[in-house]
Design an enzyme around this catalytic site. Sequence first.
Site, PDB file in Angstrom:
ATOM      1  CE  LYS A   8      -0.056   0.510  -4.764  1.00 48.22           C
ATOM      2  NZ  LYS A   8      -1.219  -0.190  -4.238  1.00 48.22           N
TER       3      LYS A   8
ATOM      4  NE  ARG B  82       5.948  -4.363 -11.741  1.00 45.14           N
ATOM      5  CZ  ARG B  82       5.151  -4.100 -10.694  1.00 45.14           C
ATOM      6  NH1 ARG B  82       4.545  -5.075 -10.067  1.00 45.14           N
ATOM      7  NH2 ARG B  82       4.978  -2.890 -10.269  1.00 45.14           N
TER       8      ARG B  82
ATOM      9  CD  GLU C  92      -0.863  -2.636   0.622  1.00 42.98           C
ATOM     10  OE1 GLU C  92      -0.443  -2.212   1.696  1.00 42.98           O
ATOM     11  OE2 GLU C  92      -0.182  -3.323  -0.164  1.00 42.98           O
TER      12      GLU C  92
HETATM   13  P1  ATP Z   1       3.072  -1.099  -6.577  1.00 44.41           P
HETATM   14  O1  ATP Z   1       4.237  -2.019  -6.717  1.00 44.41           O
HETATM   15  O2  ATP Z   1       3.023  -0.016  -7.578  1.00 44.41           O
HETATM   16  O3  ATP Z   1       2.878  -0.596  -5.182  1.00 44.41           O
HETATM   17  P2  ATP Z   1       1.236  -3.165  -6.059  1.00 44.41           P
HETATM   18  O4  ATP Z   1       1.353  -4.426  -6.820  1.00 44.41           O
HETATM   19  O5  ATP Z   1       1.733  -3.148  -4.676  1.00 44.41           O
HETATM   20  O6  ATP Z   1       1.838  -1.992  -6.924  1.00 44.41           O
HETATM   21  P3  ATP Z   1      -1.537  -3.370  -5.552  1.00 44.41           P
HETATM   22  O7  ATP Z   1      -2.457  -2.310  -5.101  1.00 44.41           O
HETATM   23  O8  ATP Z   1      -1.198  -4.445  -4.617  1.00 44.41           O
HETATM   24  O9  ATP Z   1      -0.218  -2.634  -6.044  1.00 44.41           O
HETATM   25  O10 ATP Z   1      -1.994  -3.945  -6.948  1.00 44.41           O
HETATM   26  C1  ATP Z   1      -3.300  -4.229  -7.348  1.00 44.41           C
HETATM   27  C2  ATP Z   1      -3.213  -5.093  -8.576  1.00 44.41           C
HETATM   28  O11 ATP Z   1      -2.546  -4.406  -9.622  1.00 44.41           O
HETATM   29  C3  ATP Z   1      -2.413  -6.367  -8.324  1.00 44.41           C
HETATM   30  O12 ATP Z   1      -3.133  -7.448  -8.868  1.00 44.41           O
HETATM   31  C4  ATP Z   1      -1.121  -6.136  -9.046  1.00 44.41           C
HETATM   32  O13 ATP Z   1      -0.584  -7.340  -9.497  1.00 44.41           O
HETATM   33  C5  ATP Z   1      -1.530  -5.207 -10.180  1.00 44.41           C
HETATM   34  N1  ATP Z   1      -0.410  -4.377 -10.623  1.00 44.41           N
HETATM   35  C6  ATP Z   1       0.358  -3.568  -9.874  1.00 44.41           C
HETATM   36  N2  ATP Z   1       1.333  -3.011 -10.613  1.00 44.41           N
HETATM   37  C7  ATP Z   1       1.179  -3.458 -11.876  1.00 44.41           C
HETATM   38  C8  ATP Z   1       1.873  -3.248 -13.113  1.00 44.41           C
HETATM   39  N3  ATP Z   1       2.927  -2.454 -13.194  1.00 44.41           N
HETATM   40  N4  ATP Z   1       1.430  -3.902 -14.213  1.00 44.41           N
HETATM   41  C9  ATP Z   1       0.354  -4.697 -14.140  1.00 44.41           C
HETATM   42  N5  ATP Z   1      -0.339  -4.944 -13.025  1.00 44.41           N
HETATM   43  C10 ATP Z   1       0.057  -4.338 -11.892  1.00 44.41           C
HETATM   44 MG    MG Z   2       1.339  -4.130  -2.965  1.00 40.84          MG
END
Ligand code: ATP
Ligand code: MG
Length: 565
Positions: free
Chosen positions: A271, A261, A36
């Site tokens: 983020k 994760r 995102e």
């Molecule tokens: P955040 O919680 O940091 O905002 P998010 O999951 O909202 O992260 P996205 O941009 O939606 O961020 O994530 C893109 C991809 O990265 C998704 O498939 C998500 O599952 C993966 N991802 C995000 N954080 C992690 C992590 N800490 N470890 C492994 N994969 C991750």
């Molecule tokens: Mg997200």
Amino acid sequence: MNSTDSTPTNFLKAIVEDDLKTDKYAGRVHTRFPPEPNGYLHIGHAKAICIDFGIAAEYEGLCNLRFDDTNPTKEDIEYIKAIQEDIKWLGFDWEDRLYYASDYFEQMYKYAIQLIKEGKAYVCSLSEQKIREYRGTVKQPGKESPYRNRSTEENLDLFERMHAGEFKDGTHVLRAKIDMASPNMKMRDPLIYRIRHASHHRTGDKWCIYPMYDFAHCLEDSIERITHSFCTLEFENNREIYDWFLDELNIFHSQQIEFARLNLSHTIMSKRKLLELVEGGYVTGWDDPRMPTISGLRRRGYTPESIRNFCDRIGVAKSESLVDMALLEYCIREDLNKRTPRVMAVLRPLKVVIDNYPEDKVEEMDAVNNPEDPSMGTRKVPLSQVLYIERDDFREYPPKKFFRLAPDREVRLRYAYLIKCVNVVKDKQTGEIVELHCTYDPASRGGSSPDGRKVKATLHWVSAANSIPAEVRLYDHLLSVPNPSEEKDCADFKDCLNPKSLETLTSCRIEPSLLCAKPGNRYQFERLGYFCVDPDSSDEMLVFNRTVTLRDTWARIQKAEKQKR
Ligand code: ATP
Ligand code: MG
């Protein structure tokens, strides 16, 4: 925690191999990385990127980059650019497969209409508050919305008018008609569309209804004919609804598979929280070298290889764990040890005058660039009468086990001579030591002992006249505790920020071979750690970031763990 076994068992690969054997997707492996664009990528995303792109590559498949931009927001352009730069820097390539979820808005809208026509979705006019109340709890089933049994005609009419912009935000939503008593809360008539009169960075004002993530994500995967949709464990409960939409719409069925994760000690992996640090001025930006972002790590001096290697070592598991930052540091140290030239730099200079060395003489001493790799050659380091050594390397009253320089004591200057301290000059007012006087043994050129007499320490040094000034930034953990969520007095993670995470030294001296160093160049400063030239450098002043110290805390942790077992 995973061990450093270089061949971790990876259950995701096992699933892919199984699907290849059974020909589930006609031999295809097609994954995607779906960020995102609401922030910069962090090291957790690197794990996902290595999985998504890595598995596709391993099985000769494809991996798409897809911006999951179903949420209209403003600052996306900066993030979209940064995300692409970071993925490329990590060493992965989406070729011509760059997609935006917003490109599918039209198709998603059609799918929503299809659900309404088949009696599987309805327009609900309860308030947000009421919808929440009606949803029930984990222990109690939910209550059906009074709007649940609207006729198909009425639903179609209302949804089209939602689309046409007739209603205010929050007045109606489109919901899937599933089961208000489902033990999975996600299945209790989830929201599909909401009204939001907001501009989207790509579609502008074309839309005033936007699809919800739970509806959109599976459709995006299906439209791109993704075979394996890897995501993190928090989406486990989403799988049922993911499957429901694809089955009810009877369209290509991608398979969602969850993995744990990455959580890393002494930092944060969200983020939203990282944005708080940027906006609150706690750090200098997304690429502050203390940040766990890819851009922060890059500026700090991390290599893409070390991050990929780290992702390999932590492996892929089905349960949450906290990986020690020391492992990431181990990976970069291991990489830089092989590839960086060693140089001499003095961070906190103490002046040393060699009384019996000719005042106008400059000698070029031969120094080895990397003892690990003879092919990296040698260089000349100038020596002269006035030098700098590290303040820490001298003690007027040396405690036991302090073998470095002290009054009347002899030590070796690396690649140069044996020197002996004969006098200590102090500031009359403050008592601070301002310079040392030493003598050198001309017979010890290169640092060898002419008669076999022992010296216990070898110090790094630079010539005063023939060195260049530099600023050096030393970093410590962003957080002072491994895991803020386990701390009682850490209601807000910002309460756990390490006040000593940055120390800036502005009077450092560096050997002259670094005169033409460029931002991004990496070095080992002998005895001090690995350093990388920062983009803040100017013609007047080089600025260095310490990437990591030379101390291998990971080895110590492992040893302690072995002893416990
Ligand atoms: P955040 O919680 O940091 O905002 P998010 O999951 O909202 O992260 P996205 O941009 O939606 O961020 O994530 C893109 C991809 O990265 C998704 O498939 C998500 O599952 C993966 N991802 C995000 N954080 C992690 C992590 N800490 N470890 C492994 N994969 C991750
Ligand atoms: Mg997200």
